[in-house]
Every structure is written in structure tokens, then in C-alpha cells.
Design a protein around this motif. Sequence first.
Motif, short mmCIF file in Angstrom:
data_model
loop_
_atom_site.label_atom_id
_atom_site.label_comp_id
_atom_site.label_asym_id
_atom_site.label_seq_id
_atom_site.Cartn_x
_atom_site.Cartn_y
_atom_site.Cartn_z
N ALA A 206 0.81 -1.22 0.00
CA ALA A 206 0.00 0.00 0.00
C ALA A 206 0.84 1.26 0.00
O ALA A 206 0.36 2.34 -0.39
CB ALA A 206 -0.94 -0.01 1.21
N SER A 210 0.33 5.16 -1.53
CA SER A 210 0.23 6.22 -0.52
C SER A 210 1.36 6.05 0.49
O SER A 210 1.32 5.17 1.34
CB SER A 210 -1.12 6.14 0.20
N LYS A 273 -6.36 7.58 7.39
CA LYS A 273 -5.84 6.23 7.23
C LYS A 273 -4.40 6.29 6.73
O LYS A 273 -3.95 7.28 6.16
CB LYS A 273 -6.70 5.44 6.23
N ALA A 275 -0.93 3.66 5.14
CA ALA A 275 -0.51 2.38 4.57
C ALA A 275 0.23 1.53 5.60
O ALA A 275 0.24 0.30 5.51
CB ALA A 275 0.36 2.63 3.35
N LEU A 316 -5.26 1.53 5.32
CA LEU A 316 -5.65 1.50 3.92
C LEU A 316 -5.70 0.04 3.44
O LEU A 316 -5.09 -0.85 4.06
CB LEU A 316 -4.63 2.27 3.07
#
Length: 388
Positions: A206, A210, A273, A275, A316
Motif C-alpha cells: 500500500a 500512498s 488512514k 498504509a 488502507l
Amino acid sequence: MLYWNEGGQQCFARWHSENGIAAHQKIQIGDDTLTADVAYRLACEGTAILYRGDFQNARQLLQALVRRVDKPSKKSKRVNKGSKNGETREKTPLDLFNLHRLSQSQRARILGMLLIQIEADHSIPLRRAPDVAQACLEAYGPQTQSYVISLRELLGVISAHEWRKKGVPILVRDDEEIRIHPHYGVFSPIRGEYIELVLKAPLPKALIESSTAFDIGVGTGVLSVVLAIREIQNIIATDQDDRAITCAKENIDRLGLSNQVKIQKTHLFPDGKAALIVCNPPWLPARPSSSLEHAVYDPGSQMLKGFLGGLRKHLLLEGEGWLILSDIAEHLGLRTREELLGWIDAAGLSVIARLDTKPHHPKAFDQTDALYMARSKEITSLWRLGIK
């Protein structure tokens, strides 16, 4: 406030204790003529000693009290044995842990009975007293009146000041040693094995989409620094403790990472949120006996449960939560592996992988340590957690 009689006059000063010890009711003036045996008897009876005279003699008196407190008694030699219904039985690891905590509490109480008065400008009005003004200013801030603390606490303040000046080496990057400078009251990152785990763990996918991470319970800022070194671009680090916030900001600024790392004072998670979310909660589910122990003891595993319970909401898709945790609580009978796995499952999380390492701090090899049997088996782990 502390009140005492000295030279036929009633005197008073503000009392300060990081251990949360109430102001002493019985105080006796002590000087260079006070013997260690008399001081030890007074301390055991609950009479505090406000020292007047030579500062170095006061330090020697404290060392003499340490020798008397730490001298093994006949009872302590039988610590591994206990009786129940007239039968002798081996004490459990939990028994030994509770006895150790009780012993440490009693030890701290006795050694904390030797007191030092400090002026409002943080100077000590004793012969051969060191200049502790900067150390006390860092720990307690500006003062407007004289105050009294235990000599043992003062020595801790002085030691913390030295650590703050020279810093703790955490890793070497491009032949340059990177140091973290802990503040008084903020847990020092001396357990380097967990830093190695964070350096080596594979980053979640992730982060490609991000490059964001949260550092829950930032402390000195050491894990935020490691995440920044691993080229994560946006890191939000949180803590509730003002000393930790100040310490982390200072370390981040010193290393030139303030564009990557932002510090927030909040409980557990910031908004939004990420990663990757990292947390190194206190490892032992027991009640701290002082403000300085909050980094070690987590009553009822509150922070651990709070992190696990809120992790799914703040991750995420394909993100990971990294839980850094020692299993020493399991070896001490304070928590089971089944309980931990149950909390992970109940939070809607799964274990992607786990990286383990053995501690290499001196107590893990000290067979005279009261908790050696647990420490010798200890494993520190980085749990890679994902959304189920």
C-alpha cells in the motif's frame, strides 16, 4: 508542601516526586555526622532525612543505604520456595514477578527517604554540590520557589541530562552514526533489537500508492526516524505525554526530518488512514508505580488493546499494522499467547507474518536477576498485521 523543624524554626518547601510519593510527614535533619546504620533505621521506620552538609557525603550515604537494602536476607534466600496448606511448592513465574515488584517498591521507598533541598534557581545549597541547574531545568522547568526531592531522583535527573547530551546510537547510515537524544521521563531506546526489526521488515504494498505511516506512541521519536530513513514520505506520530512530544520534536528537528514527520498530541490514532501503522506499546500488563514506568507497564493491556481495536479502521487496503511486542509477559504469566491472538482476531485482523529476535541486553544473561528464567526465554517480535 513539606514541613520540618530546623534550628528552632518551622520551615517548609514544595515537595516533588516523580514516583507520586506523598509528602513525608516525619522529617529529620541529617548531616555529615549521620551514620549509615542510623539513617537506614530511620528510613525503614518511615522518617525522611533532609540532608545538610557535604553533597558528596550525601551520595556516599545513599550508596551505603543501597548496600544495606540489597543485602540478601534469610527470607530472600528462600524466595523460590513457598508453602500452601503446610506443603512446600515451587513459586510460579507470576509469584516471582509479584515478589520482585514488591521488593523493588520497598527498595525505592527506603532509598527515597534521603532528601535534598534545591533552590528556585535549581542550585543546591550544600558543600561540593555539582551544578545541576540545566539538568533540573530540563526535567522540571522554571521554578519560583525552593523545592525538595529525593537524592535518588536527583541522581536520575543528572543521569538523564547526560543521556540527553550525548544521545543513544540507534543505527549507522552512510558511515554516519544516527543518535536519539532521550529526555528525562521519556523511555530511552536502548533495546536496539526492535529497531533492527523495523529496519528489516518488508514494507507493505500500500505504500506504493500512498507513502503514509502512523507512529502510535512516539516516545523519543526513534521509530519515526527509522520509518523516515526507509523513505516513507508522510509520517504522523502521536503521543499523549508532553515530555514525549517535546522530545520527539527535538529529535526530528535535529535530524532534519521535520518535512517528513509531524507530531500530534492525541490518544492513539490521528484522523485518517495510513498504509503502515507502527506501535511499540508497553510490554507488561501491570500497574506502573511511577510516571517513569508508563513506558514499561500497561495496566490491563489498555494501549495494546486500543491499538488492535482501532487498527482496522485506520488502515488502507493492503496496508499493515506493525505491532512490536516482547513475549516476556507470557513467560511471567501475565498474559497468554492465546489471549493476544484472540484480541487480534476479534479486531478483524490477521497475522501476515512475524519477525522474531532474541534480546541482547545484559539482564537476559544475568543469572542472579530475579526474573532471569523469564528474561532468558524472551523473544521480541514484530507482528505484521493486516485486515481480514
